[in-house]
Design an enzyme around this catalytic site. Structure first.
Site, PDB file in Angstrom:
ATOM      1  N   GLU A  62      43.147  33.674  -0.225  1.00 51.58           N
ATOM      2  CA  GLU A  62      43.884  32.617  -0.932  1.00 51.58           C
ATOM      3  C   GLU A  62      43.087  32.141  -2.147  1.00 51.58           C
ATOM      4  O   GLU A  62      43.639  31.943  -3.244  1.00 51.58           O
ATOM      5  CB  GLU A  62      44.148  31.451   0.015  1.00 51.58           C
ATOM      6  CG  GLU A  62      44.856  30.269  -0.623  1.00 51.58           C
ATOM      7  CD  GLU A  62      44.843  29.054   0.283  1.00 51.58           C
ATOM      8  OE1 GLU A  62      44.968  27.928  -0.247  1.00 51.58           O
ATOM      9  OE2 GLU A  62      44.693  29.226   1.509  1.00 51.58           O
ATOM     10  N   ASP A  66      44.376  32.705  -5.976  1.00 52.17           N
ATOM     11  CA  ASP A  66      44.562  31.551  -6.855  1.00 52.17           C
ATOM     12  C   ASP A  66      43.953  31.818  -8.234  1.00 52.17           C
ATOM     13  O   ASP A  66      44.548  31.523  -9.277  1.00 52.17           O
ATOM     14  CB  ASP A  66      43.935  30.318  -6.216  1.00 52.17           C
ATOM     15  CG  ASP A  66      44.068  29.078  -7.091  1.00 52.17           C
ATOM     16  OD1 ASP A  66      45.195  28.640  -7.350  1.00 52.17           O
ATOM     17  OD2 ASP A  66      43.026  28.556  -7.531  1.00 52.17           O
ATOM     18  N   ASN A 131      50.349  29.229   0.222  1.00 51.21           N
ATOM     19  CA  ASN A 131      48.995  29.757   0.450  1.00 51.21           C
ATOM     20  C   ASN A 131      49.036  31.249   0.781  1.00 51.21           C
ATOM     21  O   ASN A 131      48.176  32.022   0.327  1.00 51.21           O
ATOM     22  CB  ASN A 131      48.326  28.999   1.588  1.00 51.21           C
ATOM     23  CG  ASN A 131      48.050  27.550   1.219  1.00 51.21           C
ATOM     24  OD1 ASN A 131      48.075  27.179   0.046  1.00 51.21           O
ATOM     25  ND2 ASN A 131      47.788  26.725   2.225  1.00 51.21           N
ATOM     26  N   GLU A 134      49.565  33.285  -2.407  1.00 46.47           N
ATOM     27  CA  GLU A 134      48.311  33.467  -3.145  1.00 46.47           C
ATOM     28  C   GLU A 134      47.424  34.506  -2.461  1.00 46.47           C
ATOM     29  O   GLU A 134      46.799  35.346  -3.139  1.00 46.47           O
ATOM     30  CB  GLU A 134      47.560  32.138  -3.245  1.00 46.47           C
ATOM     31  CG  GLU A 134      48.178  31.151  -4.221  1.00 46.47           C
ATOM     32  CD  GLU A 134      47.370  29.869  -4.326  1.00 46.47           C
ATOM     33  OE1 GLU A 134      47.427  29.221  -5.385  1.00 46.47           O
ATOM     34  OE2 GLU A 134      46.670  29.523  -3.344  1.00 46.47           O
TER      35      GLU A 134
END
Length: 356
Positions: A62, A66, A131, A134
């Site tokens: 994650e 990101d 989440n 990502e």
């Protein structure tokens, strides 16, 4: 019995095949290393550990995803809006990669159904889908590289699923709108943390309240500081529009604060020396002139023949030296109304001359 054993052996392979197909439906490519994608779909609530006893979940992927999303979307936004300023580009990218957007994408693309979790935790974590989105981007980057991520976001997401122009010109940052309103109206704004704890699944929870000029606004609760402050800002903006008494209270408090700031607490002593011993010149008011007193004062006699004093005011105004001069040089005591002959007048004049 044998058939049941074969079904048990085939079951993991059948599920893995379904995962291959699902990943292809999402990204348009088949995985090279399925392990990355499996880990990307593991939520921490399942408490899975590897052979060394370390927890295995999608949090690291994650984090990576990101960063990749920020770079890829920033690249796309920069090319799509030539000539736009940095602030516009940053705001547009933020709206495209914010949790609410990613959550919606995860739901539309069927990612939520692929997440491995403890089951009940999904309803308590509004960011689980975003989440996982990502984390899958992080897995795609490790499996296929940066170009595959760029192609996925550009051809799949920002062409088929999101209207980038509509997102760019749509304001969704309620906190920024509230800050802008407070700055234009010179209203003091702050966000106060009311509570910070965890829900029963261990997810962090935050509660923030908006305060305008010391007047309590609305509070918001969320799984991050940003989410709770955004919600509090949105509710406060709605309250400012719908409740006149609330906005009146805010500006009344502002008036009291600004009035107190304008009034000095203590007067600072003056360091300039007073020159009150200097006689004003020029246009300054001149001292009042003394009233001129004529030297010719007549004595007034009363009915009994005694000389009567002239008015007290004239006596006060006349200088002492002048009075002395009048007494010495102009003694009129010998003057009378009796008629005199020529010889008597000459005799009196001679006597006066010899006296001097």
């Amino acid at each position: 019995m044998l058939n049941n054993l074969l079904d048990f052996i085939k079951l993991p392979f059948r599920k893995e095949k379904e995962l291959y197909t699902s990943i292809h439906d999402i990204f348009g490519v088949y995985p090279r290393n399925i392990t990355y994608y499996k880990q990307a779909l593991m939520h921490k609530s399942i408490m899975h550990r590897n052979e060394k006893g370390k927890p295995v979940n999608n949090e690291r992927l994650e984090f990576l995803g990101d960063a990749i999303l920020d770079a890829v979307v920033g690249d796309i936004v920069y090319a799509h809006f030539p000539g736009k300023r940095e602030g516009f580009l940053t705001n547009t990218r933020s709206k495209l990669v914010q949790r609410e957007t990613l959550n919606k994408l995860a739901q539309e693309m069927g990612i939520n159904q692929l997440i491995l979790s403890s089951g009940h935790s999904f309803s308590h974590n509004s960011y689980m889908g975003g989440n996982a989105f990502e984390a899958l981007v992080g897995a795609l980057y490790l499996d296929r590289g940066y170009d595959a991520c760029m192609k996925f976001m550009k051809k799949r997401i920002l062409t088929q699923m999101i209207n980038i122009d509509k997102v760019a010109y749509k304001e969704v940052n309620f906190k920024s709108k509230l800050i802008e309103w407070s700055q234009k109206n010179r209203v003091k704004l702050s966000f106060e943390l009311l509570a910070q704890n965890k829900d029963k699944n261990g997810s962090p929870m935050f509660s923030y309240q908006v305060v305008l000029e010391g007047v309590a606004g609305c509070a918001g609760k969320g799984f991050s500081k940003k989410e709770s402050q955004q919600l509090a800002s949105k509710l406060t903006l709605e309250k400012l529009k719908k409740e006149p008494q609330f906005i009146d209270a805010v500006f009344e408090a502002k008036g009291k604060r600004t009035k107190m700031e304008e009034e000095p607490v203590n007067l600072v002593p003056d360091t300039e020396e007073k020159m009150d011993f200097i006689i004003p010149q020029g246009n300054e008011q001149q001292p009042k002139e003394k009233k001129h007193v004529t030297a010719f004062k007549e004595k007034v006699y009363s009915e009994n023949g005694e000389p009567a004093d002239y008015s007290q005011q004239e006596a006060a105004e006349a200088p002492e030296d002048d009075n002395a001069t009048l007494k010495d040089e102009f003694d009129l005591s010998d003057i009378s109304a009796k008629s005199q002959s020529r010889e008597e007048i000459i005799k009196a004049a001679e006597e006066a001359a010899f006296k001097e």
